[in-house]
Enzyme design. Structure first.
Site, PDB file in Angstrom:
ATOM      1  N   LYS A 146     -12.988   6.031  25.623  1.00 42.85           N
ATOM      2  CA  LYS A 146     -13.726   4.838  25.209  1.00 42.85           C
ATOM      3  C   LYS A 146     -13.445   4.459  23.753  1.00 42.85           C
ATOM      4  CE  LYS A 146     -17.426   5.261  28.602  1.00 42.85           C
ATOM      5  NZ  LYS A 146     -18.881   5.385  28.850  1.00 42.85           N
ATOM      6  N   LEU A 206     -23.088 -11.837  39.351  1.00 42.59           N
ATOM      7  CA  LEU A 206     -22.229 -10.687  39.606  1.00 42.59           C
ATOM      8  C   LEU A 206     -20.880 -10.949  38.937  1.00 42.59           C
ATOM      9  CD1 LEU A 206     -22.309  -7.989  41.136  1.00 42.59           C
ATOM     10  CD2 LEU A 206     -21.257  -9.176  43.069  1.00 42.59           C
ATOM     11  N   ARG A 256     -22.183   5.632  23.379  1.00 39.77           N
ATOM     12  CA  ARG A 256     -23.083   6.776  23.532  1.00 39.77           C
ATOM     13  C   ARG A 256     -22.528   8.033  22.870  1.00 39.77           C
ATOM     14  NH1 ARG A 256     -23.837   4.807  28.853  1.00 39.77           N
ATOM     15  NH2 ARG A 256     -22.337   6.319  29.643  1.00 39.77           N
ATOM     16  N   THR A 259     -18.887  -3.740  39.523  1.00 42.33           N
ATOM     17  CA  THR A 259     -19.212  -5.014  40.174  1.00 42.33           C
ATOM     18  C   THR A 259     -18.006  -5.596  40.897  1.00 42.33           C
ATOM     19  OG1 THR A 259     -18.870  -6.147  38.052  1.00 42.33           O
ATOM     20  CG2 THR A 259     -21.135  -5.587  38.662  1.00 42.33           C
ATOM     21  N   ASP A 310     -27.617   5.740  21.496  1.00 42.68           N
ATOM     22  CA  ASP A 310     -27.958   6.020  22.885  1.00 42.68           C
ATOM     23  C   ASP A 310     -29.256   5.300  23.237  1.00 42.68           C
ATOM     24  OD1 ASP A 310     -28.565   7.060  25.373  1.00 42.68           O
ATOM     25  OD2 ASP A 310     -28.088   9.124  24.831  1.00 42.68           O
ATOM     26  N   VAL A 354     -25.944  -5.518  25.096  1.00 45.74           N
ATOM     27  CA  VAL A 354     -25.261  -5.466  26.392  1.00 45.74           C
ATOM     28  C   VAL A 354     -25.560  -4.168  27.126  1.00 45.74           C
ATOM     29  CG1 VAL A 354     -23.013  -5.668  27.540  1.00 45.74           C
ATOM     30  CG2 VAL A 354     -23.421  -6.889  25.395  1.00 45.74           C
ATOM     31  N   LYS A 390     -34.267  -4.362  34.774  1.00 46.47           N
ATOM     32  CA  LYS A 390     -33.693  -5.566  34.179  1.00 46.47           C
ATOM     33  C   LYS A 390     -34.721  -6.696  34.109  1.00 46.47           C
ATOM     34  CE  LYS A 390     -30.098  -5.931  32.832  1.00 46.47           C
ATOM     35  NZ  LYS A 390     -29.555  -5.573  31.503  1.00 46.47           N
ATOM     36  N   TYR A 444     -33.030  -0.506  39.239  1.00 46.86           N
ATOM     37  CA  TYR A 444     -32.232  -1.365  38.356  1.00 46.86           C
ATOM     38  C   TYR A 444     -32.841  -2.764  38.291  1.00 46.86           C
ATOM     39  CZ  TYR A 444     -28.222  -3.954  36.505  1.00 46.86           C
ATOM     40  OH  TYR A 444     -27.406  -4.772  35.756  1.00 46.86           O
TER      41      TYR A 444
END
Length: 359
Positions: free
Chosen positions: A64, A221, A57, A234, A84, A104, A193, A189
């Site tokens: 990162k 998960l 982003r 997660t 983004d 992803v 998804k 969410y």
């Protein structure tokens, strides 16, 4: 918006092409390259000799960028792009010239934006734009989308109970969820998804003449250790049976109420599954990606037995163990082999959480 990209110490594109030819590697794109899944996927692709276009982003995010720049072979075969999901046209430059694309990236928390009123709109628009960019490029052979099992609930359509089997035919009944699920912070969410996965799979159904294959990996998960300098979200959920954090534990109870039990998978297997789907001669459609489908009570019992120094909440041990079978075997039928079993996944979650101070 001006698009930005970065090549680390590559000298020029000519030297990069020579490196690619030596390794016989294709050029691939990974969106969300600095995330839990994305960072390890980029690492594995570089180690296998692929030239990787990874999106972030913000290229000014030192932590990162450094994470990816310090990966082995990044100096020869890694190009970073700023893109983004809230401005999906910015992904076009990263996708251009790639043979395979891994989508992803996904917005977990909504960023106020005049273009999209919520996270659901942004996620769907992003999936659609990336699929369109793949078609536009003329070079992309296969688009591999990282989805989530929140989109694959085995709830019956009237939500009176669960089906006997959870498999690739299961889709979360968004319009008729139980009250607990409908009021949870993960509801948006789940909607995003589910709808984004359906949107991206539709490109495989309607664009067969283009030759673009669409694969959706609907992942359980994700647990295990991490390249990140903190405990991935997660993983904090998977160790919430010990701690007092109400939010993380509520996420686990939400997932169990939504999909019956907890499908779990190791981060290493998730990334290997993505690469398996890329390297297969021809593959398309939806694949559930989870090594185990177990109850919270099963997880809590394992923790209590093997980590007695950590106190497991009694309420976790008393949760129901529903008799729902696992039918998500399409991936293994294609030849994929999971390396990590349930116990190994949970052990690595403990290792990761201890390493970064979560436990």
């Amino acid at each position: 918006m001006q698009m930005r990209y970065m090549i680390r110490d590559c000298g020029n594109l000519r030297s990069q092409r020579v490196s690619m030819e030596k390794s016989n590697g294709s050029k691939v794109c990974v969106t969300g390259g600095a995330g839990f899944i994305g960072s390890l996927l980029v690492k594995k692709l570089l180690e296998k000799g692929y030239t990787v276009h990874a999106t972030l982003r913000n290229l000014d995010d030192v932590s990162k960028v450094s994470l990816l720049r310090n990966l082995p072979y990044s100096d020869k075969r890694l190009i970073l792009f700023e893109a983004d999901i809230y401005n999906p046209v910015t992904f076009e430059q990263a996708i251009e010239g790639c043979e395979f694309v891994f989508h992803v990236a996904t917005p977990f928390n909504h960023t106020p934006n005049s273009q999209y009123k919520n996270k659901i709109e942004a996620t769907i628009a992003g999936a659609k734009s990336i699929a369109e960019a793949c078609l536009k490029s003329g070079a992309v052979r296969r688009l591999i989308y990282t989805s989530s099992v929140v989109a694959a609930s085995p709830l019956k359509e009237d939500t009176s109970g669960f089906k006997d089997i959870m498999d690739e035919t299961c889709w979360t009944p968004l319009d008729n969820l139980p009250v607990f699920c409908s009021n949870h912070l993960l509801k948006d969410y789940t909607d995003s998804k589910t709808l984004a996965e359906k949107e991206i799979l539709s490109y495989g159904n309607h664009n067969k003449r283009s030759g673009l294959e669409i694969v959706s990996l609907t992942c359980g998960l994700v647990g295990g250790n991490s390249l990140l300098q903190f405990t991935p979200e997660t993983v904090t959920w998977l160790v919430s049976y010990f701690k007092s954090g109400a939010m993380e534990y509520s996420c686990m109870t939400f997932l169990e109420e939504l999909v019956g039990k907890i499908p779990i998978v190791h981060i290493d297997d998730v990334c290997d599954a993505h690469i398996f789907c890329m390297e297969s001669p021809s593959i398309n459609g939806r694949f559930l990606c989870a090594r185990s489908y177990v109850s919270s009570a099963h997880i809590a019992s394992y923790y209590r037995q093997h980590y007695p120094e950590l106190e497991v909440k009694q309420e976790c041990l008393d949760l129901p163990n529903r008799q729902i079978g696992w039918g998500g075997t399409k991936l293994t039928e294609e030849g994929f082999v999971y390396k990590y079993d349930t116990n190994m996944i949970l052990d690595d979650c403990i290792t990761c959480a201890r390493k970064w101070g979560t436990l």
